[in-house]
Structures are given as C-alpha cells and as structure tokens.
Write a protein that holds these residues in place. Structure first.
Motif, PDB file in Angstrom:
ATOM      1  N   ARG A   1       0.842  -1.204   0.000  1.00  0.00           N
ATOM      2  CA  ARG A   1       0.000   0.000   0.000  1.00  0.00           C
ATOM      3  C   ARG A   1       0.879   1.257   0.000  1.00  0.00           C
ATOM      4  O   ARG A   1       0.606   2.220  -0.720  1.00  0.00           O
ATOM      5  N   ARG A   2       1.923   1.260   0.841  1.00  0.00           N
ATOM      6  CA  ARG A   2       2.848   2.376   0.944  1.00  0.00           C
ATOM      7  C   ARG A   2       4.136   2.071   0.172  1.00  0.00           C
ATOM      8  O   ARG A   2       4.430   0.906  -0.133  1.00  0.00           O
ATOM      9  N   SER A   3       4.912   3.090  -0.107  1.00  0.00           N
ATOM     10  CA  SER A   3       6.194   2.895  -0.772  1.00  0.00           C
ATOM     11  C   SER A   3       7.211   2.309   0.199  1.00  0.00           C
ATOM     12  O   SER A   3       7.185   2.592   1.399  1.00  0.00           O
ATOM     13  N   MET A   4       8.119   1.498  -0.336  1.00  0.00           N
ATOM     14  CA  MET A   4       9.180   0.890   0.452  1.00  0.00           C
ATOM     15  C   MET A   4      10.512   1.376  -0.103  1.00  0.00           C
ATOM     16  O   MET A   4      10.800   1.233  -1.294  1.00  0.00           O
ATOM     17  N   VAL A   5      11.323   1.970   0.770  1.00  0.00           N
ATOM     18  CA  VAL A   5      12.605   2.558   0.385  1.00  0.00           C
ATOM     19  C   VAL A   5      13.731   1.699   0.956  1.00  0.00           C
ATOM     20  O   VAL A   5      13.719   1.348   2.137  1.00  0.00           O
ATOM     21  N   PHE A   6      14.695   1.373   0.103  1.00  0.00           N
ATOM     22  CA  PHE A   6      15.825   0.541   0.486  1.00  0.00           C
ATOM     23  C   PHE A   6      17.093   1.388   0.340  1.00  0.00           C
ATOM     24  O   PHE A   6      17.396   1.859  -0.757  1.00  0.00           O
ATOM     25  N   VAL A   7      17.828   1.577   1.441  1.00  0.00           N
ATOM     26  CA  VAL A   7      18.993   2.455   1.418  1.00  0.00           C
ATOM     27  C   VAL A   7      20.220   1.703   1.927  1.00  0.00           C
ATOM     28  O   VAL A   7      20.241   1.241   3.075  1.00  0.00           O
ATOM     29  N   ALA A   8      21.228   1.603   1.064  1.00  0.00           N
ATOM     30  CA  ALA A   8      22.542   1.089   1.475  1.00  0.00           C
ATOM     31  C   ALA A   8      23.409   2.300   1.798  1.00  0.00           C
ATOM     32  O   ALA A   8      23.696   3.124   0.925  1.00  0.00           O
ATOM     33  N   LEU A   9      23.794   2.414   3.052  1.00  0.00           N
ATOM     34  CA  LEU A   9      24.391   3.638   3.585  1.00  0.00           C
ATOM     35  C   LEU A   9      25.917   3.577   3.625  1.00  0.00           C
ATOM     36  O   LEU A   9      26.511   2.528   3.872  1.00  0.00           O
ATOM     37  N   THR A  10      26.540   4.712   3.418  1.00  0.00           N
ATOM     38  CA  THR A  10      27.983   4.816   3.498  1.00  0.00           C
ATOM     39  C   THR A  10      28.438   5.266   4.882  1.00  0.00           C
ATOM     40  O   THR A  10      27.651   5.777   5.695  1.00  0.00           O
ATOM     41  N   ALA A  11      29.721   5.070   5.156  1.00  0.00           N
ATOM     42  CA  ALA A  11      30.447   5.687   6.275  1.00  0.00           C
ATOM     43  C   ALA A  11      29.833   5.433   7.642  1.00  0.00           C
ATOM     44  O   ALA A  11      29.959   6.266   8.533  1.00  0.00           O
ATOM     45  N   GLU A  12      29.196   4.271   7.840  1.00  0.00           N
ATOM     46  CA  GLU A  12      28.733   3.912   9.184  1.00  0.00           C
ATOM     47  C   GLU A  12      29.916   3.739  10.113  1.00  0.00           C
ATOM     48  O   GLU A  12      29.890   4.180  11.271  1.00  0.00           O
ATOM     49  N   GLU A  13      30.968   3.109   9.609  1.00  0.00           N
ATOM     50  CA  GLU A  13      32.137   2.828  10.443  1.00  0.00           C
ATOM     51  C   GLU A  13      32.896   4.095  10.829  1.00  0.00           C
ATOM     52  O   GLU A  13      33.729   4.074  11.726  1.00  0.00           O
TER      53      GLU A  13
ATOM     54  N   GLY B   1      31.379   6.781  11.938  1.00  0.00           N
ATOM     55  CA  GLY B   1      30.555   7.551  12.862  1.00  0.00           C
ATOM     56  C   GLY B   1      29.152   7.793  12.355  1.00  0.00           C
ATOM     57  O   GLY B   1      28.591   8.871  12.597  1.00  0.00           O
ATOM     58  N   LEU B   2      28.589   6.833  11.622  1.00  0.00           N
ATOM     59  CA  LEU B   2      27.203   6.911  11.121  1.00  0.00           C
ATOM     60  C   LEU B   2      27.017   8.093  10.175  1.00  0.00           C
ATOM     61  O   LEU B   2      25.951   8.709  10.123  1.00  0.00           O
ATOM     62  N   LEU B   3      28.037   8.412   9.392  1.00  0.00           N
ATOM     63  CA  LEU B   3      28.002   9.637   8.597  1.00  0.00           C
ATOM     64  C   LEU B   3      26.999   9.574   7.450  1.00  0.00           C
ATOM     65  O   LEU B   3      26.349  10.572   7.120  1.00  0.00           O
ATOM     66  N   GLY B   4      26.873   8.413   6.805  1.00  0.00           N
ATOM     67  CA  GLY B   4      25.927   8.307   5.704  1.00  0.00           C
ATOM     68  C   GLY B   4      24.486   8.437   6.154  1.00  0.00           C
ATOM     69  O   GLY B   4      23.678   9.123   5.527  1.00  0.00           O
ATOM     70  N   SER B   5      24.154   7.765   7.259  1.00  0.00           N
ATOM     71  CA  SER B   5      22.782   7.866   7.775  1.00  0.00           C
ATOM     72  C   SER B   5      22.524   9.247   8.362  1.00  0.00           C
ATOM     73  O   SER B   5      21.410   9.776   8.253  1.00  0.00           O
ATOM     74  N   ALA B   6      23.548   9.843   8.979  1.00  0.00           N
ATOM     75  CA  ALA B   6      23.374  11.202   9.500  1.00  0.00           C
ATOM     76  C   ALA B   6      23.096  12.175   8.360  1.00  0.00           C
ATOM     77  O   ALA B   6      22.250  13.076   8.482  1.00  0.00           O
ATOM     78  N   TYR B   7      23.781  11.984   7.230  1.00  0.00           N
ATOM     79  CA  TYR B   7      23.541  12.860   6.089  1.00  0.00           C
ATOM     80  C   TYR B   7      22.131  12.650   5.543  1.00  0.00           C
ATOM     81  O   TYR B   7      21.436  13.616   5.207  1.00  0.00           O
ATOM     82  N   TYR B   8      21.709  11.385   5.470  1.00  0.00           N
ATOM     83  CA  TYR B   8      20.337  11.129   5.012  1.00  0.00           C
ATOM     84  C   TYR B   8      19.336  11.772   5.972  1.00  0.00           C
ATOM     85  O   TYR B   8      18.338  12.355   5.538  1.00  0.00           O
ATOM     86  N   GLY B   9      19.581  11.669   7.285  1.00  0.00           N
ATOM     87  CA  GLY B   9      18.677  12.279   8.250  1.00  0.00           C
ATOM     88  C   GLY B   9      18.582  13.782   8.101  1.00  0.00           C
ATOM     89  O   GLY B   9      17.506  14.369   8.253  1.00  0.00           O
ATOM     90  N   ASP B  10      19.718  14.420   7.794  1.00  0.00           N
ATOM     91  CA  ASP B  10      19.735  15.874   7.617  1.00  0.00           C
ATOM     92  C   ASP B  10      19.242  16.297   6.237  1.00  0.00           C
ATOM     93  O   ASP B  10      18.764  17.427   6.065  1.00  0.00           O
TER      94      ASP B  10
ATOM     95  N   HIS C   1      20.355   3.136  12.593  1.00  0.00           N
ATOM     96  CA  HIS C   1      18.999   3.470  13.026  1.00  0.00           C
ATOM     97  C   HIS C   1      18.996   4.691  13.941  1.00  0.00           C
ATOM     98  O   HIS C   1      18.027   5.451  13.971  1.00  0.00           O
ATOM     99  N   PHE C   2      20.089   4.889  14.691  1.00  0.00           N
ATOM    100  CA  PHE C   2      20.171   6.001  15.636  1.00  0.00           C
ATOM    101  C   PHE C   2      20.045   7.353  14.923  1.00  0.00           C
ATOM    102  O   PHE C   2      19.411   8.278  15.429  1.00  0.00           O
ATOM    103  N   SER C   3      20.639   7.455  13.725  1.00  0.00           N
ATOM    104  CA  SER C   3      20.562   8.722  12.981  1.00  0.00           C
ATOM    105  C   SER C   3      19.134   9.067  12.599  1.00  0.00           C
ATOM    106  O   SER C   3      18.754  10.239  12.573  1.00  0.00           O
ATOM    107  N   LEU C   4      18.330   8.046  12.282  1.00  0.00           N
ATOM    108  CA  LEU C   4      16.929   8.292  11.949  1.00  0.00           C
ATOM    109  C   LEU C   4      16.105   8.558  13.200  1.00  0.00           C
ATOM    110  O   LEU C   4      15.206   9.410  13.211  1.00  0.00           O
ATOM    111  N   ALA C   5      16.419   7.831  14.286  1.00  0.00           N
ATOM    112  CA  ALA C   5      15.707   8.046  15.544  1.00  0.00           C
ATOM    113  C   ALA C   5      15.874   9.482  16.030  1.00  0.00           C
ATOM    114  O   ALA C   5      14.930  10.094  16.541  1.00  0.00           O
ATOM    115  N   LYS C   6      17.066  10.036  15.874  1.00  0.00           N
ATOM    116  CA  LYS C   6      17.316  11.412  16.316  1.00  0.00           C
ATOM    117  C   LYS C   6      16.415  12.411  15.592  1.00  0.00           C
ATOM    118  O   LYS C   6      16.176  13.509  16.095  1.00  0.00           O
ATOM    119  N   HIS C   7      15.930  12.015  14.413  1.00  0.00           N
ATOM    120  CA  HIS C   7      15.002  12.865  13.664  1.00  0.00           C
ATOM    121  C   HIS C   7      13.553  12.446  13.876  1.00  0.00           C
ATOM    122  O   HIS C   7      12.660  12.937  13.178  1.00  0.00           O
TER     123      HIS C   7
END
Length: 546
Positions: free
Chosen positions: A356-368, A370-379, A447-453
């Motif tokens: 019913r809803r869209s499903m987004v699949f994200v392979a993230l960079t720079a987790e090792e 300091g979660l930089l890829g997910s932090a950038y996606y969050g911002d 997941h923490f980068s998304l939770a912060k948002h």
C-alpha cells in the motif's frame, strides 16, 4: 518498566498483519555477501576503489531485485566527506612526572583528528583527569564544573559512571549505556569545553571491545562530514590509550588510577590536574571526496507518498592493520551480509507486488566512520521524514544458526515493538532484551541517525538461545566473533556458514516492513521517550492527526 511494556506490546491495534514471510533467497544473500567481502572490493572503504566497485555492484543488484532508482531517477545520494589519514605520528609523551612516558602509536595509543589541516602539534599541554567527561544538566552531573581546559589535554573514562550497577536503575540507567557513554560523545564534549586533546582510557568491558578493535579502527583513514569551518572547532587531537599506560601515567603523577576512577563514579566528582604535560604531533593526508548512499524504491500502490525505510551500511574499514600478513578488513558479517539481506528483501517484496505504501531501500555509506551516511540522510532526506512511517536497520547478521529468540536493541522505546512481537509470534520465537546494555549498541548503528530525527526504527540482533546448543552455544559464538573477527581481517566469507538463522531473522524484517507498508497506522515512540517530542512535532508539521 520497559520490559513490562515490551511484554505487553504483542501487537499494535489497527496494524495490518502480513502472512508469514515468503522464503528469503539464501542464494542471493550468499552471492552478495561473498562478492562484497572479497579482496577485490578492498574492504569497501568510502572514497576508495572499493567504493566504486560496491556502488556499481549494488546498482545492478538493486535493479535486478526489482527496485527503481530512488533519488529523482538516480540510484545515488551524494554524501560529501573528507578523508583524513594520520601520518608520521610521533609517540604520545608525558613529561613532568616522576618518570617520562612515551606511548607508541598503535601499540600503546591511537590518535587522530577531525580538523581538516595538514599538521597537528599538541605541545606541552597540561593534563587533567576529567572522570567520565560528561556534562548532563538534566542529571545534575558535570565533570567539567569549575574547570577551564582550554588548550589542555583531558583524560577520560569510557562508558557511563554507573555501568557496573546491576539492573537498569541509576543516574545513567545502570548497565544500559546512554549516549553520554559513547566515545563519540566524549570527543564532542571535550571539543565544546575547548580542550586541545582528549584521550580515552581503554577498558575492554565498558568499551565492549578489545584493544585490537580500537587499533584496527583508528590507525587507517578516517572520515568526517565536509564542513565549511574544516572542523577547526574540534579538539586538535583525540584518541585512546591502553589501560596499563594509564596506570603508569597516574603513578608518575603521584596518583592512583583505580582510586580516581572509583571517585569519578560519584556525583560531584571534581576533575584532577595531573601536573604533567602531554605532547603529540602528526601530519594529515587530506582528501575531499563524495561518497554515496545507494537508494532504491518500490512505489506504493495506494499511498506512494508514505514511506517505509529499510537500511544497511555497505562500508567497512578498507585496508587495516595486518594480521598474519592479511591487511584487508573485508567486513563479511559487518556488514556485507546486512546489505545482502537488503537486496534479498527487495527481491522478496518486489515479487510479492506493490505494498500500500512505498518501500525505500537504502545502502548507507560511512557507518564505520561515525554513522556519517545515515546522518547525512537524516539531515538531507530523499523522502520527507515526516512522511516516513518507520522502518528497520540491519547490521552484522550473525551466522550462529537458528535461534529461539532475537535480541532487541532498545526495547520499550517505540510502538514498533508490537510489530516485532507480532512477527516473532508467527515464527514461534520470542524477544529477549539485550543482555549487555552497557555496550551501547543502540547508539552504534544507523537506526540512531533516523531516531534522532523522530523516525521509529526497529533494530535487533541474532538471538543467542540457539536451537542447537542453547544459550551457552550462542554466547560462545558471539564471544568468538567479537574477539577474533569483529573489525579484523578475519571477518571473511565462509562457504560453510549456516544461513538458516539469518534466513529466519530476515523473514522477521520482511514481516515488519510489510506490515508497516500495508498498514495505515503511524507508530510512535512511547510516552516519555527521548524521541517522542521530535516525532510529534514532525507529524504535526505534516498535518497529521495524533
């Protein structure tokens, strides 16, 4: 309290329940894991030739799985980074005590910087022991109270002051690590205080890993987000030192490390100048680069502007400290198999047809890094976070075989517990609260980068109550991985792995994501959770009803 809430949330009223997960392709997961963790990909460091190969491979894998390019017709989201590699690192010296100390890079200490500058020179900096290096006004705690550390070197302890407290009660949640306990926080707070350098004393239990992990993670290229000020407001140097060197330093300063470490656990602790001076210098090789998140989407059939997010990080450490002549940290478990699960989930959901809803699949960079890829996606979200229903993150799926449980990281925080428990019930399995909350796993993955948002994200690990061997076997397997393969060259693909447990766990991710994607509810953080107000504000801004 959280355990009671977790037990109560067997299902969230009104949510759609998928049937049991279809078979998740083990062959797909084997192929992707084996490929990404091969030496040809050089450990998948951001900005390397390994990244180029990884991106090309994942774009093809996502397309073959049935996804569409997820960023306005592109598979990629640019993530601006700076790669900093420390070179010509001098020993970290301490003078002015009863005997001078000289700590060797890699063996006794590691050091680096976030500053984008060609040379770092900390010279004759006064050294202060600042306890746990925490400023938490809401808890009445300030290790820097009345202290001016501008230009000084602070020595701090890892984790929270009450990490040895049994249970989950205490100023900082007892055994459960808070963000104040993470090394990233220690660096951030020392910088806010104006310190020239910050050095964390390594202790294996509160750090949650041995010195081998510290050395392999901190002696190669490091990455920081690109910033207009070049991070010149950060400390000039940051790093870790071995515990025995800390004992020697304090003894040279006429202090007892164990006594001061014990005193630092008590509210009101006053920082202690050690009366010695620290010096260290090194050059930096600097390379600005654009790394990338890989984004794919399965558009929803009825509510395409509502999104369920599934993530896993593609990066690892690249070339690292050699062990027995092997200098590539391949990251097969961490996290080639998580990316493989992401591809297999995309494949299974595409085969099932649009949700019913869209499903987004994200392979993230720079987790090792300091979660930089997910932090950038969050911002800079590709899809509005106010319209992101929730999701799941996959990191380091363990090859232990089938388990009777899963270990929930951060239980009792959001209504996604209900989705997880409903899926577990369909598999005849149970949720186990994390046995080592002092390790702070909640703050150590994307997941923490998304939770912060404000976006509710579920994250769990392979259970340790194994079908074959029970809890003892599971604990032994987890310990073996942590001590011998985690962040080390030995984390390599093994054709003899038992994938049945991973297949179980990925089936849970399928059911959770599909339940979210076929449903109409908007799960929230539970009342009183640190992220609840952020989510409420985000959804209110989107015009959503509470």
């Amino acid at each position: 309290m959280r355990r009671l809430i977790l037990a109560a949330l067997l299902a969230t009223p009104g949510m759609a329940l998928a049937q049991s997960a279809p078979p998740i392709s083990v062959e797909t997961m084997k192929t992707v894991t084996k490929t990404l963790s091969s030496d040809a990909f050089e450990g998948r460091a951001p900005g390397s030739a390994g990244e180029e190969k990884t991106l090309a491979y994942l774009k093809t894998a996502f397309a073959q799985a049935g996804l569409k390019p997820g960023n306005k017709g592109s598979w990629l989201q640019d993530v601006p980074l700076v790669e900093i590699t420390a070179q010509n690192v001098s020993p970290l010296t301490f003078t002015g005590g009863t005997s001078p100390l000289s700590l060797a890079y890699g063996k006794d200490m590691v050091v680096g910087t976030y500053r984008v500058t060609p040379h770092i020179d900390v010279r004759n900096s006064d050294v202060v022991f600042a306890g746990y290096g925490i400023v938490a006004p809401e808890k009445g705690w300030n290790d820097y109270a009345g202290l001016d550390v501008k230009g000084k070197t602070v020595i701090v302890l890892i984790n929270d002051p009450d990490w040895q407290t049994p249970g989950l009660t205490g100023d900082f949640g007892g055994r459960a690590m808070t963000y104040y306990g993470r090394w990233t926080y220690k660096y951030e707070e020392a910088a806010r205080q104006g310190a020239a350098a910050v050095i964390i004393v390594h202790q294996t239990e509160p750090a949650a890993y041995g010195w081998n992990v510290v050395a392999s993670s901190n002696t190669g290229a490091a990455h920081v987000a690109d910033a207009a000020n070049g991070h010149m407001d950060d400390t000039a140097a940051h790093g870790w030192m071995q515990l025995d060197q800390a004992h020697a330093l304090f003894a040279s300063a006429g202090k007892d490390f164990d006594q001061l470490a014990a005193a630092a656990k008590v509210k009101g602790f006053k920082a202690v100048p050690l009366g010695v001076k620290a010096s260290v210098s090194f050059d930096n090789q600097i390379k600005k680069q654009i790394s990338h998140n890989v984004v794919g989407i399965l558009p929803g059939r009825e509510a395409p502007n509502e999104y369920v997010l599934l993530s896993a990080h593609w990066d690892h450490l690249g070339h690292c400290t050699p062990v027995n002549g092997d200098g590539i940290c391949n990251g097969a478990v961490d996290n080639a198999d998580g990316v493989a699960a992401l591809v297999a989930l995309a494949q299974a959901n595409a085969k099932a047809g649009p949700a019913r809803r869209s499903m987004v699949f994200v392979a993230l960079t720079a987790e090792e890094s300091g979660l930089l890829g997910s932090a950038y996606y969050g911002d800079n979200p590709v899809y509005p976070l106010s319209q992101t229903v929730g999701g799941a993150n996959m990191d380091a799926l363990a090859m232990y075989g089938p388990a009777r449980d899963v270990i929930v990281i951060g239980p009792g925080k959001s209504e996604l517990d209900g989705y997880l428990n409903a899926a577990l019930k369909r598999q005849g399995r149970t949720a186990t609260p994390e046995p080592t909350p002092e390790k702070g796993f909640y703050y150590r993955s994307d997941h923490f980068s998304l939770a912060k948002h404000g976006v509710p994200m579920v994250y769990f690990e392979t259970g340790q109550n194994l079908v074959r061997g029970g809890l003892a076997a599971g604990q032994a397997a987890a310990k073996d991985y942590e001590e011998h393969r985690y962040h080390a060259p030995a984390d390599e693909y093994d054709p003899n792995w038992d994938w049945s447990g991973v297949q179980q766990d990925v089936g849970l991710y399928y059911m959770i994501a599909r339940d979210l994607a076929d449903g109409r509810t908007w799960p929230n953080w539970l009342p009183g959770d640190e992220f609840r107000a952020i989510r409420d504000k985000s959804r209110a801004g989107a015009g959503a009803a509470k």
